[in-house]
Write an enzyme that holds these catalytic residues in place. Structure first.
Site, PDB file in Angstrom:
ATOM      1  NE  ARG A  64     -28.539  45.311   4.656  1.00 46.65           N
ATOM      2  CZ  ARG A  64     -28.774  43.986   4.895  1.00 46.65           C
ATOM      3  NH1 ARG A  64     -28.375  43.696   5.408  1.00 46.65           N
ATOM      4  NH2 ARG A  64     -29.612  43.757   3.249  1.00 46.65           N
ATOM      5  CB  THR A  65     -30.593  51.987   4.713  1.00 48.63           C
ATOM      6  OG1 THR A  65     -29.201  51.329   4.259  1.00 48.63           O
ATOM      7  CG2 THR A  65     -29.484  53.249   5.359  1.00 48.63           C
TER       8      THR A  65
ATOM      9  CE  LYS B  39     -53.360  62.514  -9.521  1.00 49.40           C
ATOM     10  NZ  LYS B  39     -54.204  63.491  -7.717  1.00 49.40           N
TER      11      LYS B  39
ATOM     12  NE  ARG C 114     -30.702  53.439   0.767  1.00 47.45           N
ATOM     13  CZ  ARG C 114     -29.994  52.282   0.422  1.00 47.45           C
ATOM     14  NH1 ARG C 114     -30.272  51.194   0.264  1.00 47.45           N
ATOM     15  NH2 ARG C 114     -29.089  52.487   1.090  1.00 47.45           N
TER      16      ARG C 114
ATOM     17  CG  HIS D 214     -25.415  54.403   2.139  1.00 45.47           C
ATOM     18  ND1 HIS D 214     -25.370  54.724   3.419  1.00 45.47           N
ATOM     19  CD2 HIS D 214     -25.459  53.545   2.153  1.00 45.47           C
ATOM     20  CE1 HIS D 214     -26.380  53.979   4.038  1.00 45.47           C
ATOM     21  NE2 HIS D 214     -26.862  53.071   2.573  1.00 45.47           N
TER      22      HIS D 214
HETATM   23  C1  NCD Z   1     -25.517  49.104   0.852  1.00 43.05           C
HETATM   24  C2  NCD Z   1     -25.806  50.839  -0.208  1.00 43.05           C
HETATM   25  O1  NCD Z   1     -26.588  50.613  -0.093  1.00 43.05           O
HETATM   26  O2  NCD Z   1     -24.877  51.427  -1.117  1.00 43.05           O
HETATM   27  N1  NCD Z   1     -26.012  48.879   1.414  1.00 43.05           N
HETATM   28  C3  NCD Z   1     -26.146  49.336   2.964  1.00 43.05           C
HETATM   29  O3  NCD Z   1     -27.046  50.328   2.461  1.00 43.05           O
HETATM   30  N2  NCD Z   1     -25.911  48.886   3.752  1.00 43.05           N
HETATM   31  C4  NCD Z   1     -24.191  48.419  -0.156  1.00 43.05           C
HETATM   32  C5  NCD Z   1     -24.839  47.388  -0.951  1.00 43.05           C
HETATM   33  O4  NCD Z   1     -26.236  47.497  -1.197  1.00 43.05           O
HETATM   34  O5  NCD Z   1     -24.035  46.127  -1.614  1.00 43.05           O
END
Ligand code: NCD
Length: 337
Positions: free
Chosen positions: A71-72, A100, A121, A151
């Site tokens: 989703r992100t 490498k 991420r 986050h």
């Molecule tokens: C969250 C995350 O990645 O921290 N997910 C997200 O980005 N909506 C929450 C999770 O993974 O539990």
């Protein structure tokens, strides 16, 4: 150097970086919510969407996601599409020169030469900070999740969702693995700027929120392991899943004690709001999806538009600029309500 939820000097505004939720002051947050509403409204028509997709169509973004995400990742990719930004991505580092022996810092420095924005991420809490301090300040960088630490963009979309339903003298409970749940850590810091808020952290022993966050809270809070007794008190309840990808499960974790289902949902106020950053396991039973208090799908939809507004702001586009634009005024006159 260790990051991040450590107390940092707040530089008001967004600038070229979105790294940690402490960087956002209330004024900036409200402006971002207003810009989100504005862009979302403009995009209701094809003419409006075409206008918004012309705003940054000379820009390019790199999505560097070294941790699972759907989703992100898609939310950011689509946010870029809405603004006309072209995207490239690295999700599988086995296809890159890191194999490498190149350092990740060198790799990111290399592709920063090709793009205007990096959205990253990472499993490591510190990597985003390393990039933040090593790349030229005019490179836009967004933290889309840094290990168990932060986050900030999830906090922004959660903040926007709460902004829509009301802030004044509200109580919010966070439930689940609060020790490693980065969404709760970032959101608690953001909500702590709102006078009159009260925060409850509900988790069993070993899963409570860490003191690095508690030390920074400017509003009252309580820690407890008793979900049932807090449910009737709160206006918002923010459920989270066990973050067991970061380590094992301790004996104190009892999934049945930290879930909402048909047996206990009516302990909540009639107008309470149920939130979840998703993905969920069984901490919210699927039957609850039809309850009018369940707003987690709406929360996800909000995420797309908040990210559009965030990226626009990082490229210095404000609601004022849009209001003054000739193209927008033409569209407004002809097509918008
Ligand atoms: C969250 C995350 O990645 O921290 N997910 C997200 O980005 N909506 C929450 C999770 O993974 O539990």
């Amino acid at each position: 150097m260790s990051v991040t939820a450590e107390k940092v000097k707040e530089e008001p505004g967004i600038g070229t970086r979105c790294i940690r939720s402490q960087q956002f002051d209330l004024d900036t947050l409200y402006k971002l919510c207003e810009l989100t509403d504005k862009i979302r409204n403009i995009c209701q028509t094809k003419e409006g969407s075409n206008y918004i997709s012309s705003l940054l169509n000379d820009k390019r973004a790199m999505l560097y996601f070294k941790q699972p995400s759907t989703r992100t990742f898609l939310s950011f990719q689509n946010a870029c599409h809405i603004l006309g930004i072209k995207c490239s991505e690295i999700r599988d580092i086995s296809t890159s020169s890191f194999m490498k022996g190149e350092t990740e810092l060198d790799g990111v420095k290399t592709f920063s030469q090709y793009v205007d924005l990096i959205i990253m991420r990472h499993t490591s809490t510190d990597f985003v900070n390393l990039i933040d301090s090593n790349l030229n300040n005019n490179m836009r960088i967004i933290n889309a999740g840094s290990g168990t630490d932060q986050h900030p963009t999830q906090a922004l979309l959660d903040f926007y969702t709460i902004y829509k339903y009301g802030f004044k003298n509200k109580k919010i409970a966070f439930v689940g693995d609060l020790n490693r749940g980065r969404t709760v850590r970032s959101l608690a810091l953001m909500l702590s700027k709102i006078d009159g808020m009260k925060l409850y952290f509900i988790a069993p022993n070993g899963y409570q929120i860490k003191s690095d966050i508690l030390e920074q809270l400017e509003v009252p809070y309580e820690l407890t392991d008793d979900l049932e007794s807090i449910m009737p008190l709160v206006d918002y309840i923010y459920m989270t899943r066990l973050q067991d990808e970061y380590g094992g499960i301790e004996e104190t974790w009892d999934p049945d004690a930290y879930k909402i289902d048909l047996n206990n949902v009516n302990r909540l106020k009639n107008n309470a709001i149920i939130l979840h950053p998703l993905p969920r396991r069984d901490e919210i039973a699927v039957e609850i999806d039809n309850d009018p208090r369940a707003k987690y799908w709406e929360q996800t939809a909000n995420g797309l538009w908040v990210r559009v507004a965030l990226i626009a702001s990082m490229f210095n586009i404000s609601a004022d600029d849009i209001d003054k634009s000739k193209d927008y005024n033409k569209i407004k006159r002809l097509y918008l309500k």
